[in-house]
Design an enzyme around this catalytic site. Structure first.
Site, PDB file in Angstrom:
ATOM      1  N   GLU A 272       0.841  -1.200   0.000  1.00 35.49           N
ATOM      2  CA  GLU A 272       0.000   0.000   0.000  1.00 35.49           C
ATOM      3  C   GLU A 272       0.873   1.246   0.000  1.00 35.49           C
ATOM      4  OE1 GLU A 272      -3.277   2.135   2.965  1.00 35.49           O
ATOM      5  OE2 GLU A 272      -1.879   0.643   3.730  1.00 35.49           O
ATOM      6  N   LYS A 331      -9.774   2.376  -2.858  1.00 36.01           N
ATOM      7  CA  LYS A 331     -10.236   1.819  -1.588  1.00 36.01           C
ATOM      8  C   LYS A 331     -11.623   2.337  -1.243  1.00 36.01           C
ATOM      9  CE  LYS A 331      -8.671   1.428   3.226  1.00 36.01           C
ATOM     10  NZ  LYS A 331      -7.682   1.942   4.202  1.00 36.01           N
ATOM     11  N   CYS A 386      -5.117  -2.062   2.823  1.00 34.50           N
ATOM     12  CA  CYS A 386      -5.006  -1.784   4.250  1.00 34.50           C
ATOM     13  C   CYS A 386      -5.963  -2.679   5.043  1.00 34.50           C
ATOM     14  CB  CYS A 386      -5.271  -0.308   4.511  1.00 34.50           C
ATOM     15  SG  CYS A 386      -4.936   0.235   6.200  1.00 34.50           S
TER      16      CYS A 386
END
Length: 516
Positions: A272, A331, A386
């Site tokens: 990430e 995301k 994440c």
């Protein structure tokens, strides 16, 4: 003289009455803490609640709540202490909030809803965990079932029940132990013997299913392997967004990728936000990364901040071997107070808790496609960025839409050399089992590696001393892309928490009617 002796004894008894419950709360919290990383003594979870269940038995409602709340404060303080590296006020607030679920558990447990506590109390705990996982955007960290992530026979039921089924089993055994010891069920009548036999039967069936899935059931995957490399750059957090460090960061990942390319992987994965630039702004940085993909002739999946229409996204970018972006995923489940501030306009003071920039949420579920080197067919996968791997509904949706395997890219370097990275890794194990897919994980400072559809940790990026966090390196493995036969849990989702909530409501209503 006799009066003084009696007074001394009375004071001693009152002190003992105060100290004993607190010691039992400490014991429960300690057993539960030791069940999770880094200690991983998973067997302690099976009786970790027993001291607490004894201490709140027959207590008043306020005392039951406070003693359970105290246990929660101790447990959460040790379990998520690493958040202080990001925010001290936020850590304190979160610990006090999460401990409320322990308090509510003790309060309702003390109502003695039915004689079948081995069903209602686990249902209560699962309902509270499910609520914690969704209220206020959700914090499904350190679920009771996660303590068993190394106990492969037990966690196989997750492809039917999700992690909730494992939490149910562990709490059920806690309740059973308390009842057998505290209520002396072995010397009572036929009805109470059934109370012992039924949970033992449930546990035996779960273990039997686990061994069947591990050792007897034939594999149902497409047998065409795909070779994947995960890269762990181990970039210090304080350097990640330093402009002067951008060249060093790109060079570090480039060097590791060139070494990984010798294994001829079909895909190389960076963590990430591994790119030190913003896609859409820092053209020179990305030209270098695109050139790298062409040089090593292997697709690159990188984490990067992206800018579009004056908004910033936490993204995963797939760069094909020709150096072009073929797919992007933004995301969709952001970290509150980490990537955005909830209710910022209504409560401006919240910005003082954690000073951050705003990240916008993505809107779609992306399915990435890569070309397999050994066959003309394409393989599919999806990316969890994440802590998205903490939310099983996201993984389920990706697999239902056609993802053949899952990838988790993350950066836990914020939390230094603590248990945070290993606690996070637990969730990825369950996402693999729930959907019966391989999962590849790339983390900036660890834990990076590969997880099989049975939850077995195939391999991790480690140094020569065996350390798997805050070390640099890469790992390459052959995995198999799933093509058919969705699991029960993937198809139907969280039926067990719904059933637990329904059972709990029925028990509360029945108790109320009995009292009337």
């Amino acid at each position: 003289m006799l009066r003084k002796i009696n007074q001394s004894q009375s004071i001693a008894y009152s002190r003992l009455a105060l100290v004993k419950p607190i010691c039992l709360c400490l014991l429960s919290a300690a057993l539960l803490i030791l069940s999770f990383p880094r200690y991983n003594i998973w067997v302690f979870a099976w009786f970790g609640f027993v001291p607490l269940l004894f201490v709140i038995r027959n207590k008043s409602k306020p005392k039951a709540f406070l003693l359970s709340y105290l246990t929660g404060v101790i447990f959460w303080s040790v379990t998520i202490y690493w958040l202080v590296h990001v925010t001290l006020p936020g850590t304190i607030i979160l610990i006090l909030y999460l401990s409320l679920y322990f308090g509510i558990f003790g309060l309702i447990y003390n109502l003695q809803l039915t004689t079948y506590n081995f069903l209602t109390i686990p249902a209560l705990w699962v309902s509270l965990e499910y609520a914690r996982s969704h209220l206020l955007t959700g914090f499904p960290w350190a679920l009771l079932g996660y303590s068993q992530y190394l106990n492969l026979p037990v966690i196989q039921i997750a492809d039917i029940t999700g992690v909730w089924g494992v939490s149910f089993l562990v709490m059920m055994v806690n309740v059973l132990i308390k009842q057998v010891i505290g209520d002396r069920l072995w010397v009572v009548g036929k009805r109470t013997k059934n109370i012992i036999l039924l949970p033992i039967l449930l546990l035996a069936l779960s273990l039997g299913y686990g061994y069947y899935r591990l050792y007897l059931r034939p594999k149902t995957y497409d047998l065409r392997p795909i070779r994947v490399s995960v890269v762990q750059g181990n970039i210090p957090q304080e350097l990640k967004w330093e402009t002067k460090a951008a060249a060093f960061i790109v060079e570090k990942y480039s060097q590791l990728s060139k070494e990984a390319a010798r294994d001829r992987p079909d895909l190389i994965i960076w963590p990430e936000a591994s790119s030190p630039g913003v896609f859409g702004e820092d053209t020179l940085i990305f030209e270098g990364i695109f050139s790298l993909a062409k040089t090593i002739k292997s697709p690159l999946l990188i984490g990067s901040v992206s800018k579009e229409r004056q908004e910033y996204f936490n993204s995963a970018l797939l760069i094909d071997s020709s150096g072009k972006i073929s797919e992007r995923y933004d995301k969709i489940h952001l970290v509150p107070f980490g990537e955005y501030i909830p209710l910022k306009k209504l409560f401006p003071f919240l910005q003082t808790i954690v000073p951050i920039g705003d990240i916008a949420a993505g809107e779609g579920y992306s399915i990435f496609k890569i070309q397999n080197r050994t066959t003309p067919a394409q393989d599919t996968f999806s990316v969890l960025i994440c802590f998205e791997d903490l939310f099983p509904e996201i993984s389920r949706e990706f697999v239902k839409r056609g993802a053949g395997f899952l990838v988790n890219i993350t950066n836990d370097a914020w939390y230094k050399k603590t248990a945070a990275a290993h606690q996070h890794f637990q969730a990825s194990v369950f996402r693999a089992v729930e959907n019966r897919v391989f999962l590849a994980r790339s983390a900036n400072s660890g834990v990076s590696g590969f997880i099989s559809p049975t939850g077995e940790v195939i391999s991790l990026v480690k140094d020569r001393a065996g350390k798997d966090i805050f070390v640099g390196g890469f790992d390459t493995q052959e995995i198999i892309s799933r093509k058919k036969n969705l699991t029960f849990y993937t198809r139907y989702g969280d039926l067990l928490p719904c059933a637990c909530l329904l059972l709990l409501l029925c028990a509360i209503i029945a108790r109320f009617l009995r009292k009337r």
